[in-house]
Design an enzyme around this catalytic site. Sequence first.
Site, PDB file in Angstrom:
ATOM      1  N   GLY A  46       0.895  -1.152  -0.124  1.00  0.00           N
ATOM      2  CA  GLY A  46       0.108   0.151  -0.021  1.00  0.00           C
ATOM      3  C   GLY A  46       0.816   1.200  -0.045  1.00  0.00           C
ATOM      4  O   GLY A  46       2.001   1.182   0.631  1.00  0.00           O
ATOM      5  N   GLN A  51       3.286   9.893   1.174  1.00  0.00           N
ATOM      6  CA  GLN A  51       4.589   9.271   1.131  1.00  0.00           C
ATOM      7  C   GLN A  51       5.360   9.584  -0.038  1.00  0.00           C
ATOM      8  O   GLN A  51       6.477   9.430  -0.217  1.00  0.00           O
ATOM      9  CB  GLN A  51       4.345   7.740   1.258  1.00  0.00           C
ATOM     10  CG  GLN A  51       3.594   7.425   2.496  1.00  0.00           C
ATOM     11  CD  GLN A  51       3.479   5.634   2.435  1.00  0.00           C
ATOM     12  OE1 GLN A  51       2.604   5.267   2.130  1.00  0.00           O
ATOM     13  NE2 GLN A  51       4.413   5.168   3.124  1.00  0.00           N
ATOM     14  N   CYS A  89       5.911  -0.115   7.264  1.00  0.00           N
ATOM     15  CA  CYS A  89       5.430   1.070   6.292  1.00  0.00           C
ATOM     16  C   CYS A  89       6.538   1.406   5.187  1.00  0.00           C
ATOM     17  O   CYS A  89       7.688   1.486   5.814  1.00  0.00           O
ATOM     18  CB  CYS A  89       5.081   2.291   7.136  1.00  0.00           C
ATOM     19  SG  CYS A  89       4.971   3.656   6.323  1.00  0.00           S
ATOM     20  N   LEU A  90       6.589   1.684   3.998  1.00  0.00           N
ATOM     21  CA  LEU A  90       7.639   1.905   3.411  1.00  0.00           C
ATOM     22  C   LEU A  90       8.084   3.327   3.739  1.00  0.00           C
ATOM     23  O   LEU A  90       9.317   3.652   3.343  1.00  0.00           O
ATOM     24  CB  LEU A  90       7.063   2.249   1.911  1.00  0.00           C
ATOM     25  CG  LEU A  90       6.611   0.800   1.174  1.00  0.00           C
ATOM     26  CD1 LEU A  90       5.975   0.965  -0.243  1.00  0.00           C
ATOM     27  CD2 LEU A  90       7.937  -0.034   0.937  1.00  0.00           C
ATOM     28  N   HIS A 131      -4.300   1.622   7.838  1.00  0.00           N
ATOM     29  CA  HIS A 131      -2.833   2.179   7.896  1.00  0.00           C
ATOM     30  C   HIS A 131      -2.906   3.385   6.971  1.00  0.00           C
ATOM     31  O   HIS A 131      -2.440   4.347   7.018  1.00  0.00           O
ATOM     32  CB  HIS A 131      -2.018   0.988   7.392  1.00  0.00           C
ATOM     33  CG  HIS A 131      -0.590   1.549   7.300  1.00  0.00           C
ATOM     34  ND1 HIS A 131       0.397   1.160   8.198  1.00  0.00           N
ATOM     35  CD2 HIS A 131       0.151   2.400   6.294  1.00  0.00           C
ATOM     36  CE1 HIS A 131       1.456   1.797   7.728  1.00  0.00           C
ATOM     37  NE2 HIS A 131       1.586   2.272   6.819  1.00  0.00           N
ATOM     38  N   GLU A 132      -3.586   3.144   5.661  1.00  0.00           N
ATOM     39  CA  GLU A 132      -3.468   4.172   4.570  1.00  0.00           C
ATOM     40  C   GLU A 132      -4.497   5.280   4.935  1.00  0.00           C
ATOM     41  O   GLU A 132      -3.955   6.484   4.624  1.00  0.00           O
ATOM     42  CB  GLU A 132      -3.727   3.610   3.168  1.00  0.00           C
ATOM     43  CG  GLU A 132      -3.041   2.298   2.907  1.00  0.00           C
ATOM     44  CD  GLU A 132      -1.626   2.587   2.717  1.00  0.00           C
ATOM     45  OE1 GLU A 132      -0.817   3.818   2.742  1.00  0.00           O
ATOM     46  OE2 GLU A 132      -0.642   1.606   2.850  1.00  0.00           O
ATOM     47  N   HIS A 135      -2.278   7.804   6.903  1.00  0.00           N
ATOM     48  CA  HIS A 135      -1.556   8.423   6.435  1.00  0.00           C
ATOM     49  C   HIS A 135      -2.158   9.680   5.848  1.00  0.00           C
ATOM     50  O   HIS A 135      -1.690  10.685   5.999  1.00  0.00           O
ATOM     51  CB  HIS A 135      -0.869   7.803   5.249  1.00  0.00           C
ATOM     52  CG  HIS A 135       0.512   6.764   5.536  1.00  0.00           C
ATOM     53  ND1 HIS A 135       1.286   7.214   5.925  1.00  0.00           N
ATOM     54  CD2 HIS A 135       0.691   5.448   5.064  1.00  0.00           C
ATOM     55  CE1 HIS A 135       2.176   6.366   6.094  1.00  0.00           C
ATOM     56  NE2 HIS A 135       1.730   5.282   5.574  1.00  0.00           N
TER      57      HIS A 135
END
Length: 160
Positions: A46, A51, A89-90, A131-132, A135
Site C-alpha cells: 500500500g 508518502q 511502512c515504506l 494504515h493508509e 496516512h
Amino acid sequence: MALRTIRVEGDPVLNKKCRTVEKMTPRLKELIADMYETMYEYNGVGLAAPQVGVLKRIVVIDLTGDEPITLINPEIIETSGEQTSDEGCLSVPGMAGQVTRPNYVKIRACNEDMEPFEMEGEELLARAFCHEVDHLDGKMYTSLVVGGLHEVQDEPEEEA
Ligand code: NI
C-alpha cells in the site's frame, strides 16, 4: 510513469492532513500510476500520496501484486473485531511493530473515475485500509505500536 521518492519518517509532509480530491485530472492519473510503480518497486502492499510528498487523499493498495485497489477520498464507515500483528511502512524502511487494528473494515471511496463505491476488508486488507487512511490524516503507525519497533530481517512482506 516514473518512480517517486518515498518520504521517510521525520519528513513533516507525513504528519499533515491531506486535502480532499475534488476532481480527477490527467496529472492526478499520472500520480496514481506513479504511486503503483513506486509501491511495486519497493515491494509494498500500500502507498498513500503523502508518502510521495503529495497532500491529497489518494491511496493505492495491492496485497497480491495483481489486485490493484485505488481509493480516492476513502472513509472508514464501519469496523468490527480486533487483530494484532506486525505492521510496517515504506516510510519506515526495514522496521516493523505490533499494532492492534479492527479485523473488519468497510470503506467508502471513489475510484479513478470519481465513481463512489464501498468495499469490505478483513485481516490484512482491513489493516491496510486503516494504515493508509491514517496516512491521509498525518498519522504514522509508529504512534500506535505497542512494545517498540524491531528490525525486519528478511524482505518485509507488508510494508504500506
Ligand atoms: Ni505506511
